[in-house]
Design a protein around this motif. Structure first.
Motif, PDB file in Angstrom:
ATOM      1  N   GLU A   1       6.296  24.086  25.309  1.00  0.00           N
ATOM      2  CA  GLU A   1       5.492  25.179  25.892  1.00  0.00           C
ATOM      3  C   GLU A   1       4.027  24.826  25.904  1.00  0.00           C
ATOM      4  O   GLU A   1       3.293  25.112  26.856  1.00  0.00           O
ATOM      5  CB  GLU A   1       5.735  26.460  25.091  1.00  0.00           C
ATOM      6  CG  GLU A   1       6.951  27.200  25.615  1.00  0.00           C
ATOM      7  CD  GLU A   1       7.424  28.262  24.659  1.00  0.00           C
ATOM      8  OE1 GLU A   1       6.576  28.751  23.876  1.00  0.00           O
ATOM      9  OE2 GLU A   1       8.606  28.574  24.704  1.00  0.00           O
ATOM     10  N   ARG A   2       3.634  24.184  24.845  1.00  0.00           N
ATOM     11  CA  ARG A   2       2.229  23.753  24.787  1.00  0.00           C
ATOM     12  C   ARG A   2       1.912  22.806  25.923  1.00  0.00           C
ATOM     13  O   ARG A   2       0.884  22.884  26.574  1.00  0.00           O
ATOM     14  CB  ARG A   2       1.966  23.038  23.455  1.00  0.00           C
ATOM     15  CG  ARG A   2       1.622  23.956  22.325  1.00  0.00           C
ATOM     16  CD  ARG A   2       0.874  23.221  21.216  1.00  0.00           C
ATOM     17  NE  ARG A   2       1.397  21.914  20.908  1.00  0.00           N
ATOM     18  CZ  ARG A   2       2.270  21.657  19.943  1.00  0.00           C
ATOM     19  NH1 ARG A   2       2.748  22.627  19.225  1.00  0.00           N
ATOM     20  NH2 ARG A   2       2.675  20.422  19.721  1.00  0.00           N
TER      21      ARG A   2
ATOM     22  N   ALA B   1      12.758  25.026  17.054  1.00  0.00           N
ATOM     23  CA  ALA B   1      11.607  25.880  17.358  1.00  0.00           C
ATOM     24  C   ALA B   1      10.366  25.033  17.590  1.00  0.00           C
ATOM     25  O   ALA B   1       9.556  25.315  18.481  1.00  0.00           O
ATOM     26  CB  ALA B   1      11.394  26.849  16.202  1.00  0.00           C
ATOM     27  N   ASN B   2      10.236  23.977  16.805  1.00  0.00           N
ATOM     28  CA  ASN B   2       9.057  23.131  16.964  1.00  0.00           C
ATOM     29  C   ASN B   2       9.022  22.445  18.317  1.00  0.00           C
ATOM     30  O   ASN B   2       7.981  22.366  18.963  1.00  0.00           O
ATOM     31  CB  ASN B   2       9.031  22.061  15.860  1.00  0.00           C
ATOM     32  CG  ASN B   2       8.638  22.659  14.523  1.00  0.00           C
ATOM     33  OD1 ASN B   2       8.098  23.755  14.486  1.00  0.00           O
ATOM     34  ND2 ASN B   2       8.917  21.941  13.458  1.00  0.00           N
TER      35      ASN B   2
ATOM     36  N   ASN C   1       8.151  24.842  20.979  1.00  0.00           N
ATOM     37  CA  ASN C   1       6.701  25.074  20.963  1.00  0.00           C
ATOM     38  C   ASN C   1       5.971  23.935  21.629  1.00  0.00           C
ATOM     39  O   ASN C   1       5.036  24.134  22.399  1.00  0.00           O
ATOM     40  CB  ASN C   1       6.213  25.198  19.516  1.00  0.00           C
ATOM     41  CG  ASN C   1       6.508  26.572  18.966  1.00  0.00           C
ATOM     42  OD1 ASN C   1       6.690  27.492  19.742  1.00  0.00           O
ATOM     43  ND2 ASN C   1       6.534  26.678  17.666  1.00  0.00           N
ATOM     44  N   TYR C   2       6.418  22.762  21.311  1.00  0.00           N
ATOM     45  CA  TYR C   2       5.764  21.570  21.865  1.00  0.00           C
ATOM     46  C   TYR C   2       5.829  21.590  23.381  1.00  0.00           C
ATOM     47  O   TYR C   2       4.833  21.354  24.066  1.00  0.00           O
ATOM     48  CB  TYR C   2       6.454  20.330  21.288  1.00  0.00           C
ATOM     49  CG  TYR C   2       6.033  19.038  21.911  1.00  0.00           C
ATOM     50  CD1 TYR C   2       6.854  18.392  22.827  1.00  0.00           C
ATOM     51  CD2 TYR C   2       4.818  18.469  21.593  1.00  0.00           C
ATOM     52  CE1 TYR C   2       6.464  17.211  23.404  1.00  0.00           C
ATOM     53  CE2 TYR C   2       4.420  17.287  22.173  1.00  0.00           C
ATOM     54  CZ  TYR C   2       5.252  16.651  23.078  1.00  0.00           C
ATOM     55  OH  TYR C   2       4.869  15.485  23.645  1.00  0.00           O
TER      56      TYR C   2
END
Lengths: 805, 70
Positions: A791-792, A784-785, A788-789
């Protein structure tokens, strides 16, 4: 001696002559008795006196009552001499007669084996003193002194006087009697302190009885299948009021429970999570990559560089390695000038035997890249330096490879099951036998080679198997592949083309491949090649050829690496070969369509398979294109789409272009001095691009277990391990593996505890390293991290574009 | 028990119905043994793989099988 009337005598020969009892003439053993007259003996005594033999018994003779005397010849010297003289009449009679009676008796009772001894009453013998009377005399008591006799009497005159008797009471006079009364003498009474008494305990036994009724369980009925309500009954129950009430009452409770579950994950193990966090932030383990084993081969890998490394998908501990010549740049350009020093091979190495390779695949030319077929690990496809594509089938050696891990010594031959009387097979056997003797690993010749005309012109740089759930035909449309076997390949080469190849059904290994070899003895095929694809040699053609070029046809791309979106396989290891529904190929020149062709109408047209392709080129460009063929309306010929996008981020040839095993749309590209991460669909550029590094990056691979980790190999023999969650500007860890350039990295999960990393270098050495457990285990929420990364980063990219537009 | 309405396949629901019915009976009798005024309202079984929730009643039984939320 015991017989007093027997006197042993010695008869001299003279005496014997006189009395006619010569030994062995008159007197023999049987006839040993001789009666001699007494007078004769007396006469002899007188004549010969002292020298007569009868002298010792003279007295006896003179006293002898009878007339004749018995002399017995004693042959056995029973009495000490050779004759004995019997002194009494009785004895004489006894001796003469009993033998006769005994003889008679023996004749009568010959059958009786018992010896009946005639009863002889004991003979009175004079007592012989042995000294006992002296002892008796000593013991007996004798008076030594004569006894003295005293006589005391009254005076004579007092005898006979008259007396009168009176009575007197004895108790009156005290001294008239002496009383000895009995009294208890204390000295003689013994006080008994202990008395042994025997006691017997008898239990009180009481008999009683009851009667109970024992009910034993007995099956009243047995149910064989569960009761089920019929549909009407179900309907009835469903609509009944009771059910509604029930549901109403229960519904609230259930909702609460479900809500609770939603809020809190009941299965969460706090302890475990705690341990994980600690290990990540705590002290670093000393080595990230531990050297496990390294392989090199003196024959085949010396002075060569390893071009491609592949792990065997199913068998633990087997790696295949392909080597090619170390070419200088000039030689690489003029490939035709290269001379083959040695037969290039693909070596199969096993953990259990680091020195001897287990298997060798023969190649006509150097192999640049190869892959195992995911659905059937016995098929290997490889691309050559001259642009041809080769196929090998090692199903015959599969057993051997599997055994390779169990026995580390020797190379067994698995041709046992094919030995029989056929000539072909005896040849095969001899070949194998020879192979065995020289302890060389068996050499497997390729079973299919693509035609030179239709293959690539330049070396095949990348080869991949297409996943097993779709196939495409010449028209470029993708069809469903019912058989769950990978049947198609895609290759690319620096001659600007990407080719799609199909493997026909007969090439796929079936059980009876060995039987087919047996049957066709007419054709001599090399012994260990299934001849099912004989006709494919040199006439194998690709299905689709895709030419990569930009919008203006002058600039072309020379692809070095390709990556298809749908390359995520779900490898099924089932060995059963389903009947293939091959497609009907509409064009005429297809010599290799086989037996069962079904109409392609039955197969679904898969439209949602993405046909996009990422290509990394020689010049460092990343091209994003589509290989779907569409019919050009003008020329009515299938033409590939011209839609392509290119990105120039790298300065040199792309070495690796790889999709993340966790995210289908994230691609890592490595080339030159930097690497980049791309997301499919984001057309602005890479979402992450590294800065230029000191050395060149030469190889790379995503980690198979952790979403944010990848390995990059450099030209100085180091491996950089990048962890995007920790640091994205520099590698989180680096380690030196070898002295020369790293050429290929391939991680592998052999077992949940063992994660390997195979690293090959320019000197022909294959290092197998073990990734330590802690590092290979993803942390909680890592996936998940990372997501997220990314996507950021995408958002940032968009923002940047907007801002600086 | 006999399943009336189910979202699982037949054999599984029959199996669950039979086993859970017996378990519910047992649980109810346990509760009532301790305190006769008491009665069983809800039964939750959490295992490694699922959570099974049972709501009993006089005639009917509602069984829910849930996977852990992850």
């Amino acid at each position: 001696i015991g017989h007093p009337e027997i006197f042993p005598l010695v008869f001299t020969t003279k005496t014997q002559e006189i009395f006619n009892c010569r030994v062995d003439e008159d007197v023999t053993e049987e006839n040993c008795f001789k009666l001699i007259k007494k007078e004769d003996i007396i006469q002899d005594l007188k004549t010969r006196a002292a020298i007569s033999d009868f002298h010792p018994v003279k007295k006896v003779v003179l006293e002898y009552p009878g007339e004749e005397l018995l002399v017995v010849f004693d042959a056995k010297f029973q009495y000490g001499q050779n004759f004995y003289f019997v002194a009494s009449e009785e004895a004489k009679e006894n001796l003469l007669k009993p033998p006769e009676t005994a003889e008679e008796k023996e004749e009568e009772n010959r059958e009786e084996t018992l010896e009946v001894h005639p009863y002889k009453p004991p003979v009175h013998k004079p007592w012989v003193s042995l000294g006992s009377e002296k002892e008796i005399e000593e013991e007996s008591v004798k008076d030594t002194v004569t006894k003295i006799k005293y006589v005391i009497s009254q005076v004579h005159r007092k005898f006979g006087a008259p007396i009168t008797f009176t009575d007197k009471n004895a108790s009156h006079v005290k001294e008239s009697y002496v009383e000895c009364t009995s009294y208890q003498d204390k000295t003689f009474s013994i006080k008994m302190l202990e008395k042994d008494v025997g006691v017997q305990m008898v239990p009180k036994v009481r008999e009683a009885s009851t009667q109970t009724k024992w009910t034993y369980p007995k099956n009243a009925a047995t149910q064989y299948f569960p009761r089920q309500l019929s549909n009407e009954e179900k309907e009835e129950s469903l609509s009944s009021e009771k059910l509604k009430e029930f549901l109403r009452s229960v519904h609230l409770r259930m909702e609460i429970a479900l809500q609770q579950n939603e809020i809190m994950n009941a299965f969460f193990d706090d302890w475990e999570a705690l341990a994980e966090d600690e290990s990540n932030s705590g002290s670093k383990p000393d080595a990230y990559l531990k050297a496990y084993q390294s392989f090199t081969d003196l024959h085949y890998l010396k002075d060569r560089t390893i071009s491609c490394v592949c792990w065997h998908p199913t068998i633990y501990g087997i790696i295949a390695v392909s080597a090619k010549e170390q070419l200088s740049f000039e030689e690489q350009v003029n490939l035709s000038d290269k001379s083959l020093m040695q037969q290039p091979v693909i070596l199969f190495l096993s953990f259990s035997d680091p020195i001897h390779p287990q298997l060798m695949l023969e190649c006509p030319e150097d192999i640049y890249c190869f892959q195992f077929c995911p659905s059937d690990p016995n098929i290997i496809a490889g691309g050559c330096i001259n642009g041809q594509v080769l196929l090998w089938d090692i199903s015959q050696h599969e057993e051997k490879l599997q055994k390779a891990k169990t026995d580390a010594d020797g190379i067994k031959v698995t041709a046992v099951n094919m030995v029989d009387a056929f000539i072909l097979n005896t040849l095969q056997y001899i070949y194998m036998y020879v192979g065995k003797n020289s302890t060389e690993p068996p050499l497997v010749r390729h079973c299919a080679v693509s035609s030179i005309q239709y293959s690539h012109i330049k070396p095949v740089t990348d080869i991949h198997w297409l996943p097993d759930y779709f196939k495409d035909n010449r028209m470029g449309a993708t069809f469903e592949n019912r058989a769950e076997i990978c049947v198609q390949l895609v290759t690319c080469s620096s001659d600007c083309s990407v080719l799609f190849w199909g493997i026909p059904a007969t090439k796929l290994p079936e059980q009876p491949s060995s039987e087919k070899v047996r049957e066709k003895e007419i054709f001599y095929t090399p012994p260990d090649v299934p001849d099912t694809s004989k006709h494919l040699d040199l006439c194998w053609k690709p299905l689709i050829k895709m030419h990569l070029c930009e919008s203006d046809p002058n600039t072309e791309y020379g692809p070095v690496r390709i990556s298809l979106r749908e390359l995520h396989y779900h490898c099924k290891t089932s060995e059963k070969v389903q009947s293939l529904n091959t497609l009907e190929v509409p064009t005429k020149d297809s010599p290799y369509t086989e037996r069962s062709t079904s109409s392609s109408k039955n197969l679904k047209l898969l439209e949602n398979i993405s046909t996009d392709i990422f290509v990394g080129t020689e010049d460092g460009e990343i091209v994003y294109s589509n290989w779907k063929m569409e019919i050009d309306s003008d020329s009515a010929k299938p033409v590939s789409q011209k839609h392509a996008e290119e990105y120039i981020t790298h300065t040199e040839t792309i070495n690796a272009l790889q999709r993340s095993p966790f995210f289908k749309d994230i691609i890592l590209s490595i080339g030159g001095r930097n690497f980049a991460i791309w997301k499919e669909g984001v057309t602005n550029g890479p979402i992450l691009q590294s800065s230029c590094s000191a050395g060149r990056y030469t190889a790379g691979h995503w980690s198979l277990t952790r979403p944010g980790v990848f390995f990059i190999g450099r030209d100085d023999g180091n491996i950089d391990i990048w962890d995007l969650l920790k640091k994205s500007h520099e590698p989180s860890h680096f380690q030196n593996i070898s002295k020369s350039m790293i050429t290929f990295i391939s991680p592998w999960i052999a077992s949940p505890k063992q994660h390997f990393l195979a690293v090959s270098d320019d000197l022909g050495v294959l290092h197998v390293l073990e990734i330590c457990q802690k590092r290979s285990h993803p942390s909680r929420n890592e996936h998940a991290n990372i997501l997220n990364y990314f996507e950021r980063e995408v958002k940032y990219l968009k923002y940047r574009e907007q801002e600086f537009q | 028990g006999i399943p009336i309405r189910t979202t699982l396949d037949n054999s599984t629901s029959v199996q669950y119905a039979g086993l859970l019915h017996q378990l519910t009976m047992k649980a109810r009798s346990t509760v009532r043994d301790i305190d006769p005024q008491n009665d069983l309202t809800f039964l939750r079984i959490r295992s490694k793989k699922h959570e099974i929730m049972v709501a009993p009643d006089k005639d009917y039984l509602l069984i829910v099988i849930q996977n852990p939320c992850e």
